[in-house]
Scaffold this active site. Structure first.
Site, PDB file in Angstrom:
ATOM      1  N   ALA A  11      47.250 -65.635 -27.208  1.00  0.00           N
ATOM      2  CA  ALA A  11      47.992 -64.744 -26.531  1.00  0.00           C
ATOM      3  C   ALA A  11      47.929 -65.264 -25.135  1.00  0.00           C
ATOM      4  O   ALA A  11      47.358 -66.065 -24.802  1.00  0.00           O
ATOM      5  CB  ALA A  11      47.223 -63.416 -26.661  1.00  0.00           C
ATOM      6  N   ASN A  32      45.361 -70.970 -33.040  1.00  0.00           N
ATOM      7  CA  ASN A  32      45.703 -69.386 -33.178  1.00  0.00           C
ATOM      8  C   ASN A  32      45.767 -69.127 -34.466  1.00  0.00           C
ATOM      9  O   ASN A  32      46.217 -70.017 -35.541  1.00  0.00           O
ATOM     10  CB  ASN A  32      46.912 -69.237 -32.479  1.00  0.00           C
ATOM     11  CG  ASN A  32      47.257 -67.636 -32.272  1.00  0.00           C
ATOM     12  OD1 ASN A  32      46.546 -67.051 -31.370  1.00  0.00           O
ATOM     13  ND2 ASN A  32      48.088 -67.042 -32.901  1.00  0.00           N
ATOM     14  N   SER A 128      38.813 -63.413 -14.029  1.00  0.00           N
ATOM     15  CA  SER A 128      39.584 -62.405 -13.524  1.00  0.00           C
ATOM     16  C   SER A 128      40.835 -62.944 -12.882  1.00  0.00           C
ATOM     17  O   SER A 128      40.846 -64.254 -12.197  1.00  0.00           O
ATOM     18  CB  SER A 128      38.859 -61.575 -12.151  1.00  0.00           C
ATOM     19  OG  SER A 128      39.500 -60.844 -11.658  1.00  0.00           O
ATOM     20  N   GLY A 129      41.951 -62.189 -12.590  1.00  0.00           N
ATOM     21  CA  GLY A 129      42.969 -62.899 -11.926  1.00  0.00           C
ATOM     22  C   GLY A 129      44.243 -62.536 -12.880  1.00  0.00           C
ATOM     23  O   GLY A 129      45.540 -62.937 -12.394  1.00  0.00           O
ATOM     24  N   LYS A 182      31.310 -59.445 -14.095  1.00  0.00           N
ATOM     25  CA  LYS A 182      32.921 -59.352 -14.342  1.00  0.00           C
ATOM     26  C   LYS A 182      33.295 -57.620 -14.390  1.00  0.00           C
ATOM     27  O   LYS A 182      34.074 -57.283 -14.118  1.00  0.00           O
ATOM     28  CB  LYS A 182      33.333 -59.986 -15.351  1.00  0.00           C
ATOM     29  CG  LYS A 182      35.047 -59.498 -15.687  1.00  0.00           C
ATOM     30  CD  LYS A 182      35.846 -59.946 -14.927  1.00  0.00           C
ATOM     31  CE  LYS A 182      37.529 -59.463 -14.648  1.00  0.00           C
ATOM     32  NZ  LYS A 182      38.044 -59.015 -16.004  1.00  0.00           N
ATOM     33  N   HIS A 185      32.735 -56.177 -11.192  1.00  0.00           N
ATOM     34  CA  HIS A 185      34.228 -56.400 -10.436  1.00  0.00           C
ATOM     35  C   HIS A 185      35.068 -55.554 -10.832  1.00  0.00           C
ATOM     36  O   HIS A 185      35.847 -55.028  -9.860  1.00  0.00           O
ATOM     37  CB  HIS A 185      34.603 -57.849 -10.896  1.00  0.00           C
ATOM     38  CG  HIS A 185      36.050 -58.369 -10.510  1.00  0.00           C
ATOM     39  ND1 HIS A 185      37.128 -57.630 -11.383  1.00  0.00           N
ATOM     40  CD2 HIS A 185      36.619 -58.822  -9.623  1.00  0.00           C
ATOM     41  CE1 HIS A 185      38.141 -58.319 -10.905  1.00  0.00           C
ATOM     42  NE2 HIS A 185      37.936 -58.982  -9.654  1.00  0.00           N
ATOM     43  N   ASN A 186      35.283 -55.265 -12.157  1.00  0.00           N
ATOM     44  CA  ASN A 186      36.198 -54.262 -12.601  1.00  0.00           C
ATOM     45  C   ASN A 186      36.249 -52.726 -12.115  1.00  0.00           C
ATOM     46  O   ASN A 186      36.960 -52.215 -11.832  1.00  0.00           O
ATOM     47  CB  ASN A 186      36.245 -54.335 -14.012  1.00  0.00           C
ATOM     48  CG  ASN A 186      37.305 -55.463 -14.598  1.00  0.00           C
ATOM     49  OD1 ASN A 186      37.491 -56.394 -13.871  1.00  0.00           O
ATOM     50  ND2 ASN A 186      37.802 -55.420 -15.754  1.00  0.00           N
ATOM     51  N   GLU A 189      37.080 -52.750  -8.862  1.00  0.00           N
ATOM     52  CA  GLU A 189      38.786 -52.787  -9.060  1.00  0.00           C
ATOM     53  C   GLU A 189      39.397 -51.363  -9.326  1.00  0.00           C
ATOM     54  O   GLU A 189      40.318 -50.885  -8.676  1.00  0.00           O
ATOM     55  CB  GLU A 189      39.264 -53.802 -10.237  1.00  0.00           C
ATOM     56  CG  GLU A 189      40.648 -53.896 -10.472  1.00  0.00           C
ATOM     57  CD  GLU A 189      40.807 -54.719 -11.649  1.00  0.00           C
ATOM     58  OE1 GLU A 189      40.380 -55.778 -11.777  1.00  0.00           O
ATOM     59  OE2 GLU A 189      41.355 -53.943 -12.751  1.00  0.00           O
TER      60      GLU A 189
HETATM   61  C1  6PG Z   1      40.901 -59.097 -13.890  1.00  0.00           C
HETATM   62  C2  6PG Z   1      41.511 -57.583 -14.405  1.00  0.00           C
HETATM   63  C3  6PG Z   1      41.626 -57.719 -16.141  1.00  0.00           C
HETATM   64  C4  6PG Z   1      42.332 -56.638 -16.627  1.00  0.00           C
HETATM   65  C5  6PG Z   1      41.286 -55.172 -16.944  1.00  0.00           C
HETATM   66  C6  6PG Z   1      41.658 -53.961 -16.344  1.00  0.00           C
HETATM   67  O1  6PG Z   1      40.035 -59.022 -13.234  1.00  0.00           O
HETATM   68  O2  6PG Z   1      42.035 -59.766 -14.156  1.00  0.00           O
HETATM   69  O3  6PG Z   1      40.249 -56.484 -14.286  1.00  0.00           O
HETATM   70  O4  6PG Z   1      40.461 -58.093 -16.789  1.00  0.00           O
HETATM   71  O5  6PG Z   1      43.350 -55.973 -15.862  1.00  0.00           O
HETATM   72  O6  6PG Z   1      40.993 -55.333 -18.205  1.00  0.00           O
HETATM   73  O7  6PG Z   1      41.920 -53.110 -17.314  1.00  0.00           O
HETATM   74  P1  6PG Z   1      42.130 -51.560 -17.468  1.00  0.00           P
HETATM   75  O8  6PG Z   1      42.598 -50.835 -16.178  1.00  0.00           O
HETATM   76  O9  6PG Z   1      42.830 -51.315 -18.587  1.00  0.00           O
HETATM   77  O10 6PG Z   1      40.548 -51.093 -17.802  1.00  0.00           O
END
Ligand code: 6PG
Length: 479
Positions: A11, A32, A128-129, A182, A185-186, A189
């Protein structure tokens, strides 16, 4: 020619990572479940580098040099276990299985332990990215054994984002450490996006500034210490006009925020660690509340606003909001990093906060100018117990506090919800406070449950005979 790495799961994220490896000179075997995706990748991007087309996991494994490196990029959860189960019998001792999805760190710990028993390495890698990062250079947070990093790390470093020429990829720590970092990190985020949303809401509904004008404000803010990817793209999203209605796009998007789960996991894990990530938690709850659309519809008429008329906003309200945004953002980072310290102790990981901050400086979603300063705060001399105590940040936040208080009180008076601005300020004040009402909580716990308390002036554990003569006795510590 044998391939250097295999990628299964093509994907967008998997395909882009495979292309990134190939564009960096590696020979990449691709697989895949449905062969159409493999062929689509080859047709569209086959000329970007050396790909080896495979139709089965067996073929994938047989096309790899040893130790084999097989990167799995499938949906987190059961699909990862299913691919691992099919792969394991095909692999030899010393081979490396890599999970680059957003897996839960506990799953990664379990998988790592189970594969280690079979002489295989399992590396949970935080990536991430987004889609573009995966292709052009993400921030990469690998866990697993140090030994596996020796065989895999150089490749990951090569495809990662670079900050001043430095790779945004470092070995994070054993077993699930990479996925844990990670996850946090989220969490950050989520908080980062929520504080941006709160600033947007205040500028719109307290100061009456429309999205197009706000786009310019955010673009300006992006030239200040707030400079970051998320502020940059906020300016773009706010400037976008919907082609159908000619309204700002943000006004035609349904205001319920989705989530795949990593923010929620951060909070669940923080609760288990007893780590006060209140800003991150509020940002997860804010998404939850936004999604309760039925209740929100009822509340339109059922709940009264009881707001005050504010004739004069604070003089430079826009600048106040900018400072409140920066202070709240800083608190979220401080809370996330503090959670990492707690986790390091709990899970026995040697997490280096300066290194973690350094690899978030480019490639990832929370990349921000601030992270270079954060890295320096942890790298120079003795690391602060809390990011906010680092002299650079305690000074910045001291300058921002008056504006932060004005913004939160204005929001409260106007009935504009600012859960992260407000909870971050409470966290800041809670930390600062000489005495907290936790003393009363302890007294109450002792009253109804004989949970005991400690005294400020004497060693030991005490209990008051609340239902007796109310004298104090020394007690066994039951917390
Ligand atoms: C990243 C993002 C990526 C994704 C998350 C957030 O670091 O590239 O965090 O991992 O966008 O899954 O998703 P949700 O907002 O749906 O939880």
């Amino acid at each position: 020619m044998l391939a250097n790495i295999g990628v299964t799961g093509l994907a967008v994220m998997g395909a882009n990572l495979a292309r990134n490896f190939a564009r960096n000179g590696y020979t990449v075997a691709i697989h895949n479940r449905s062969v159409e995706k493999t062929d689509a990748l080859l047709e569209a991007h086959g000329e970007e580098g050396n790909f080896v087309r495979t139709e089965s996991l067996e073929e994938l494994v047989n096309s790899l040099e040893k130790p084999r490196r097989v990167l799995i990029m499938v949906k987190a959860g059961a699909p990862v276990d299913s691919v691992i189960e099919q792969l394991v019998p095909l692999l030899d001792e010393g081979d490396i299985v890599i999970d680059a999805g957003n897996s839960h760190f506990d799953d990664t710990r379990r998988r790592e332990a189970s594969l280690a028993e079979k002489g295989l390495h399992f590396v949970g890698v935080g990536v991430s990215g987004g889609e573009e990062g995966a292709l052009l250079g993400p921030s990469i947070m690998p866990g697993g054994s140090r030994e596996s990093y020796d065989a895999l790390g150089p490749m990951l470093e090569k495809i990662s984002a670079k900050y001043d020429g430095e790779a945004c990829c470092r070995w994070i720590g054993t077993d699930g450490a990479g996925h844990f970092v990670k996850m946090v990190h989220n969490g950050i985020e989520y908080a980062d996006m929520q504080v941006i949303g709160e600033a947007f809401d205040l500028l719109r509904h307290a100061a009456g500034i429309e999205p197009a004008e706000q786009a310019a404000i955010f673009a300006d803010w992006n030239k200040t210490e707030l400079s970051s990817y998320l502020i940059e793209i906020t300016a773009e999203v706010l400037a976008q006009v919907d082609a159908k209605t000619e309204k700002p796009l943000v006004d035609v998007i349904v205001d319920s925020a989705g989530q795949k789960g990593t923010g929620r996991w951060t909070v669940i894990s923080a609760l288990e660690l007893g780590s006060p990530v209140s800003g991150i938690a509020e940002s997860v709850f804010a998404r939850g509340l936004s999604s309760q659309r039925e209740q929100r519809a009822v509340a339109q008429t059922a709940l009264s606003a009881g707001v005050e008329e504010i004739r004069d906003l604070p003089a430079d309200f826009v600048e106040d909001v900018r400072q409140a945004l920066f202070a709240s953002k800083l608190v979220s980072y401080a809370q996330g990093l503090d959670m990492l310290s707690s986790a390091a102790g709990h899970y026995n990981w040697d997490l280096k906060l300066d290194e973690i901050a350094s690899l978030w400086r480019a490639g990832c979603i929370i990349r921000a100018r601030l992270l270079d300063e954060i890295m320096k705060a942890y790298a120079d001399g003795e690391a602060p117990k809390n990011l906010l105590f680092a002299p650079t940040f305690s000074r910045v936040i001291a300058d921002a506090v008056p504006a932060w208080r004005r913004v939160v009180s204005t929001a409260v008076r106007l009935g504009i919800p600012v859960p992260v601005f407000a909870s971050s300020l409470s966290y800041y004040d809670g930390l600062r406070r000489d005495r907290l009402p936790a003393a009363l909580t302890q007294g109450l716990r002792d009253y109804f449950g004989a949970h005991t308390y400690q005294r400020v002036d004497q060693e030991g554990t005490f209990h008051t005979l609340w239902s007796g003569d109310k004298s104090e006795i020394e007690a066994v510590d039951t917390h």
